[in-house]
Every structure is written in C-alpha cells, then in structure tokens.
Design an enzyme around this catalytic site. Structure first.
Site, PDB file in Angstrom:
ATOM      1  CG  HIS A  49       0.877   0.240  -3.632  1.00 32.42           C
ATOM      2  ND1 HIS A  49      -0.078  -0.162  -2.736  1.00 32.42           N
ATOM      3  CD2 HIS A  49       1.939  -0.600  -3.463  1.00 32.42           C
ATOM      4  CE1 HIS A  49       0.374  -1.210  -2.059  1.00 32.42           C
ATOM      5  NE2 HIS A  49       1.597  -1.492  -2.478  1.00 32.42           N
TER       6      HIS A  49
ATOM      7  CG  HIS B  55      -2.389   2.205   0.231  1.00 35.82           C
ATOM      8  ND1 HIS B  55      -1.512   1.432  -0.476  1.00 35.82           N
ATOM      9  CD2 HIS B  55      -1.801   2.452   1.421  1.00 35.82           C
ATOM     10  CE1 HIS B  55      -0.430   1.216   0.255  1.00 35.82           C
ATOM     11  NE2 HIS B  55      -0.582   1.815   1.416  1.00 35.82           N
TER      12      HIS B  55
ATOM     13  CD  GLU C 216      -2.378   2.195  -4.320  1.00 41.31           C
ATOM     14  OE1 GLU C 216      -2.163   2.698  -3.220  1.00 41.31           O
ATOM     15  OE2 GLU C 216      -2.418   0.958  -4.515  1.00 41.31           O
TER      16      GLU C 216
ATOM     17  CD  GLU D  91      -6.478   0.288   0.038  1.00 43.19           C
ATOM     18  OE1 GLU D  91      -6.476   0.932  -1.049  1.00 43.19           O
ATOM     19  OE2 GLU D  91      -5.637  -0.576   0.313  1.00 43.19           O
TER      20      GLU D  91
HETATM   21  O1  0X9 Z   1      -2.315  -4.625  -0.508  1.00 47.51           O
HETATM   22  C1  0X9 Z   1      -2.024  -3.521  -0.032  1.00 47.51           C
HETATM   23  O2  0X9 Z   1      -0.855  -3.191   0.197  1.00 47.51           O
HETATM   24  C2  0X9 Z   1      -3.126  -2.516   0.281  1.00 47.51           C
HETATM   25  N1  0X9 Z   1      -4.095  -2.477  -0.777  1.00 47.51           N
HETATM   26  S1  0X9 Z   1      -3.710  -1.819  -2.237  1.00 47.51           S
HETATM   27  O3  0X9 Z   1      -4.796  -2.078  -3.154  1.00 47.51           O
HETATM   28  N2  0X9 Z   1      -3.608  -0.231  -2.100  1.00 47.51           N
HETATM   29  O4  0X9 Z   1      -2.471  -2.339  -2.650  1.00 47.51           O
HETATM   30  C3  0X9 Z   1      -3.884  -2.946   1.513  1.00 47.51           C
HETATM   31  C4  0X9 Z   1      -3.108  -3.494   2.639  1.00 47.51           C
HETATM   32  C5  0X9 Z   1      -4.013  -3.774   3.772  1.00 47.51           C
HETATM   33  N3  0X9 Z   1      -3.532  -4.798   4.621  1.00 47.51           N
HETATM   34  C6  0X9 Z   1      -3.969  -6.086   4.537  1.00 47.51           C
HETATM   35  N4  0X9 Z   1      -4.848  -6.453   3.669  1.00 47.51           N
HETATM   36  N5  0X9 Z   1      -3.500  -6.961   5.413  1.00 47.51           N
HETATM   37 ZN    ZN Z   2      -1.817   0.669  -2.286  1.00 47.14          ZN
END
Ligand code: 0X9
Ligand code: ZN
Ligand code: CA
Length: 450
Positions: free
Chosen positions: A185, A320, A188, A393
């Site tokens: 991302h 992330h 990040e 994260e």
């Molecule tokens: O949404 C994402 O891709 C990740 N969070 S971010 O804020 N860095 O974009 C987390 C993905 C984790 N997986 C699930 N929530 N299923």
């Molecule tokens: Zn991310």
C-alpha cells in the site's frame, strides 16, 4: 474532343478532389470531436471516474463494535483504515456513505475527520531512488551473503527488487526459506523502512552476532523491499503526502484509479464481499486475479520456489501500517478453521502469531476479526502453498499520526520487529516445532490415592 476529354478529366479530378476535401473535412471534424470529448474525458477522469462515484473523504464512525458490522461496511468497497474498540475510521465516497446509512447506521454516528496535520513529506523516509541506492550499496558490501535481483517491473516500469540473504547466496543449498514483503500500500512508507532495517540487521551483524550468523548460514531470507513503487512515488509527489493506497494501473493522477494490490491475489479472489469491483473504490480488486504486474511478478517468483514438488518458503510476513496487529489467515471468512485449513496449521498460526505479538507488543488475531477481506497475499500464500503467512500492521494504533508518523519513529518502530523477524526466520527451519509434542501414554501423571 480534346476539350471534352480535358473537361471529363477535370470533372473526374474535381470529383476526387471534392471527395478528398470532404474526407479531410470529415477527418478534421472527427479529430475535433475526439479532442473535445477526449479532453472532457480526461478532465472528467479527474472529477468523475464515469461510474457515478466521487471523491473519498475520511470519516470516523462511532458505535461500531461488531465484526459483522465492519465486514458489512467493508463490503461497500470503502477502505477501513482503523478499527477501534467501538469506532472505525474509513475512506468513503458520498455514495458509499449513503449505502452505509441504508444499512441502518445513523447519520449521527458519522463525523468527518480533518486531513492529517503534517502533510509535508518527511525526508527521513527513503524515496524509491534512495531505497535502491541503499540496497545496491549493501549488495556490493556483502557479496558473501547477499544476492540482489530484480524479478520484474511495476506497471510504470520500475524494477521490483529482491534480496536473497544466505551464506553462499549464489548456490542452491536447499535451506528452508522465509519471505518478507513490504509496501503493498503506497502510503505505508514505514514498511519500506522495515525492509531496509531487516537488510541491515541480517548483514551488519553477520559474523559478530551468533544468532544472526547461524540464521543466515542455515536459511534463505527473501526481502521484497517495495511491492508498490509506483504508488509510493505518487504518494509523495510535490512534497506532500497524497493519502494514496493502490497501484497506478492504469494511472495515478486522479483519486479514482488503481488496483488495491492486497485484493488482487489469486485465492478466493473477490469471493466474499471483501473487495470492490468498482475501479474508483479504495479496495478495487482489479478486473481479474493477478491483473497487476506487481502481484503477478511476486506470484511467479513464489512459484519458482517449488523445487521437486516442495515449496521451500515456509514462513512469510507481509508488512503494512497501521494498527499494531499480528494477523493470520484466513481473511476471507470468519471461520477460524474452514475446510481449506487444517487444525494443525491453525494451531501453528495461533501459536506463532501470539508468540510474535508477545515480542513486539502488537495484538494477535485472525485477519477477518478486523473485517472480511478477500484476495489478500497471506490467504494466497497459505491457501495455495501452505506457507505460514502473516500480516503485520505496524505503528501507530490511531489515525493521529496514522500513515504518516514523523521520521523520529522509524528507528524504534522497525527495531520493535527485530525479535519477531528473527523468530520467523528460525521457525521456518521446522514450523511444527512450535507445537508441544503429544504426551506419550506412559507420561500421564499417576493419580495419587489418599
Ligand atoms: O486491508 C488491508 O489490506 C490491510 N489493512 S491496511 O490498513 N494496511 O490496508 C489488512 C488486511 C487484513 N486482512 C483482513 N482484514 N481480512
Ligand atoms: Zn496496507
Ligand atoms: Ca546458504
């Protein structure tokens, strides 16, 4: 005779000339139409992506404390930026806000968040060029334990760099392998620093620190420093942070286009309402799985690590920001042990996840406890290759400072993952070792009769 012949010829010429003129006029008209509509279209692409959606803004939604609600909200295609105990922070278009209200959430729950106070790019963070310079200088210094490769190009043509860290790096010694990926991302940026920290950790301490020397000698560590170089560079254009998340396919000059790389992996892609089919949305999954060069290049690489039918990579972490979490698969379902996961693997995920969270102070949980997301890298790595794949994260836990902490935090927050990173490299030698051995029958404690 001559005259009439001439006249005929003249008439014929005039006719073709006339046709030519008409043709030229038609072309001019067509070009004019193209220019007019083309330019409105490109202006329109900036104001309106053509699917009826408009710009995303950041909202905080109060009174949201159930994963079902978060997943229902995520299913509208918004990007859930932060999950609090009883609130979430989202990036949403006005249309998505309407949709969320239709789901039954009350307007009083919504509050617009002011833009990040420090939008100036912090020079403490590496740009793509500075990152490349750093890893290239390390590759020259540490030829004995580092091999630097480019495995392909981003959409805009930037090389995607990988370092192989191991003793005798130019020889296949059959050692267990670990994969660390950074910066899917764009905004990040702290994750790029985590990649450079990991490179420095494993190389600068080789030969002096016993643990690190042993790990480098007995494993292969793959560092993929920057999965989204185009988005990352776009995010710092003009010296101001842009809040960009996705890649730049087909373009990065509007807030509407680009694919969310972490919804584009080919395992249960788009299965479960955890991504969006609308190209303007923050969680746009792309027209098909692996439609982006960035995910394709990594997937081709991971496929090359299957040798004699065995996947060499045993453990992976994808970095992330933000929220300070250690997440394990699956993200596509709330079921902790669906039919495409064994109880044994689930136990390893929980044991490893909790162990690593104990080291860095993050919160361990299944990815879908946050919200459902489909087509993520860790679901794919485990679903297809049975790799114990985690998502970290990183710092911070809250939207202030959110994606853009000042450079003073880089050293502490990357160092914070020293132990989990070394643990992951260690465990790759034999992940089963993290589970306690089953008690043999004679080992039951005797019942003491009184
Ligand atoms: O949404 C994402 O891709 C990740 N969070 S971010 O804020 N860095 O974009 C987390 C993905 C984790 N997986 C699930 N929530 N299923
Ligand atoms: Zn991310
Ligand atoms: Ca080796």
């Amino acid at each position: 005779m001559m005259r009439s012949q001439f006249k005929e010829l003249y008439n014929a010429w005039a006719k073709t000339n006339m046709q030519g003129k008409l043709q030229r006029l038609t072309w001019l008209l067509l070009i004019a139409i193209l220019l007019i509509f083309g330019s409105t279209r490109s202006i329109a692409a900036k104001i309106d992506p053509g699917d009826g959606h408009t710009a995303s803004a950041i909202y905080i939604l109060h009174g949201i404390d159930r994963v079902e609600d978060r997943s229902a909200i995520a299913a509208t295609g918004v990007d859930i930026i932060e999950v609090g105990k009883d609130y979430i922070v989202i990036a949403a278009t006005p249309e998505q806000i309407d949709q969320i209200k239709q789901l039954g959430f009350a307007p009083s729950q919504f509050q617009t968040l002011a833009a990040s106070p420090s939008s100036l790019v912090d020079p403490a963070y590496h740009t793509y060029a500075q990152m490349v310079a750093d890893i290239q200088s390390y590759a020259i210094t540490y030829t004995n334990i580092m091999q630097l490769i480019t495995i392909g190009l981003s959409y805009e043509g930037r090389p995607i760099w990988a370092a192989k860290i191991s003793d005798n790096p130019n020889t296949d010694e059959g050692e267990p392998e670990v994969l660390f990926t950074f910066h899917q991302h764009a905004r990040e940026h702290l994750t790029v620093e985590q990649g450079l920290y990991t490179l420095h950790l494993l190389t600068d301490n080789y030969g002096t620190n016993v643990t690190i020397t042993q790990l480098v000698d007995t494993r292969v560590v793959w560092l993929f420093f920057d999965l989204n170089p185009d988005g990352g560079e776009y995010d710092i254009t003009g010296g101001n942070y842009q809040g960009w998340r996705k890649n730049c396919q087909p373009v990065c000059d509007s807030s509407y286009l680009g694919t969310d790389l972490n919804r584009n992996w080919d395992y249960r892609w788009g299965c479960c309402g955890g991504s969006s089919a609308i190209s303007s949305d923050e969680t746009y999954r792309g027209p098909s799985a692996f439609s982006t060069p960035e995910t394709t290049v990594i997937s081709n690489f991971v496929a090359t690590r299957v040798i004699s039918g065995v996947q060499r990579i045993k453990v992976a972490i994808d970095f992330h920001t933000y929220s300070e979490l250690v997440l394990w698969p699956y993200g596509y379902t709330n079921d902790p042990i669906p039919s495409d996961m064994t109880q044994h693997d689930h136990d390893i995920f929980v044991t490893m996840g909790e162990a690593m969270a104990g080291m860095n102070g993050y919160t361990p949980e299944q990815a879908s406890d946050l919200y459902i997301a489909d087509g993520t890298i860790d679901d794919w790595l485990y679903g297809v290759y049975r790799i114990y794949a985690f998502t970290f994260e990183m710092y911070p836990t809250s939207f202030n400072p959110g994606f853009y902490p000042s450079g003073d935090h880089i050293a502490t927050e990357t160092e914070r993952n020293r132990e989990p990173i070394l643990y992951a490299i260690d465990v790759a030698g034999n992940p089963d070792q993290v589970l306690p051995p089953p008690l043999p029958p004679q080992a039951y404690l005797p019942i003491v009769m009184r």
